[in-house]
Design an enzyme around this catalytic site. Structure first.
Site, short mmCIF file in Angstrom:
data_model
loop_
_atom_site.label_atom_id
_atom_site.label_comp_id
_atom_site.label_asym_id
_atom_site.label_seq_id
_atom_site.Cartn_x
_atom_site.Cartn_y
_atom_site.Cartn_z
N ASP A 1 -6.61 1.12 1.24
CA ASP A 1 -6.61 1.18 2.71
C ASP A 1 -7.99 0.76 3.20
O ASP A 1 -8.81 0.24 2.44
CB ASP A 1 -6.24 2.59 3.19
CG ASP A 1 -7.32 3.62 2.84
OD1 ASP A 1 -8.24 3.30 2.07
OD2 ASP A 1 -7.24 4.74 3.37
N LYS B 1 0.83 -1.21 0.00
CA LYS B 1 0.00 0.00 0.00
C LYS B 1 0.86 1.25 0.00
O LYS B 1 0.63 2.19 -0.78
CB LYS B 1 -0.94 0.02 1.21
CG LYS B 1 -1.93 1.17 1.18
CD LYS B 1 -2.65 1.33 2.50
CE LYS B 1 -1.76 1.98 3.52
NZ LYS B 1 -2.45 2.57 4.67
#
Length: 219
Positions: free
Chosen positions: A138, A120
């Site tokens: 997320d 991420k």
């Protein structure tokens, strides 16, 4: 969600916010990497407060290593998990100096190889710093993808792959910004504010939240 609805979904979000950006404050790519590394399980507002004075002093990996672990901890001690984050930031700074000439690489594998940098974080850096078509999933984007039917998936990676496959070309660079902001401010975890959502009619979420003001007026 159907192909035409996906295009319209993004078109409306883009119309509301033509040039979406991360809410993290940074002055260069290295500072962005540090900020994103510090943002795990923390709010962008909290990270910005902690890094404001830090980024006035530290703009390069070399300056971070010179600041040292204790000095860094003093700056970011208001952020959750700051001890581990500080260790990772010092370690990734050393790795950048050692392996990349002090520069942040525009390569997912190289980024993920850095201490404390996951997929991420790498995707955020590649998108925000280098304009790459990456999708940093997320908790907000995971929720929006599943709740709306835009990109349903049981795992973060599954949602990322679905977004990667189905997001139309004009919206690929800005997609993760639109989705995270949508999840943060409208499609909230506990009580989504469906009554003011620009894509409410396209959303597959069945339990739409009514306008509380309208409910009070009719009571």
């Amino acid at each position: 969600m159907k192909k035409d609805d996906i295009f319209e979904f993004y078109r409306r979000l883009a119309e509301d916010n033509p040039e979406p950006e991360t809410e993290l404050n940074f002055g260069n790519t290295y500072q962005l990497l540090v900020a994103v590394t510090c943002s795990a399980q923390s709010t962008d507002v909290g990270v910005n407060k902690a890094t404001k004075a830090l980024f006035e002093k530290v703009k390069t990996p070399e300056q971070m290593v010179a600041l040292g672990l204790d000095g860094l901890k003093e700056h970011i001690k208001t952020i959750g998990l700051y001890n581990n984050k500080a260790k990772n930031v010092i370690a990734l700074s050393e790795a950048l100096i050692r392996d990349h000439g002090g520069e942040v690489p525009n390569d997912r594998e190289a980024l993920v190889a850095l201490p404390g940098v996951g997929r991420k974080t790498a995707n955020v850096v590649m998108n925000c710093a280098f304009g790459e078509e990456t999708f940093a999933v997320d908790t907000h984007i995971f929720r929006v993808g599943n709740r709306t039917g835009l990109a349903p998936g049981k795992t973060v990676l599954a949602v990322e792959k679905k977004l990667e496959k189905q997001t139309p070309k004009p919206f690929r660079v800005g997609a993760h910004h639109w989705l995270i902001l949508h999840g943060r401010y409208i499609c909230k975890a506990r009580t989504p504010e469906c009554w003011r959502c620009p894509v409410e009619d396209l959303c597959r979420f069945k339990k739409k939240t009514p306008d509380p003001k309208a409910a009070k007026a009719s009571a």
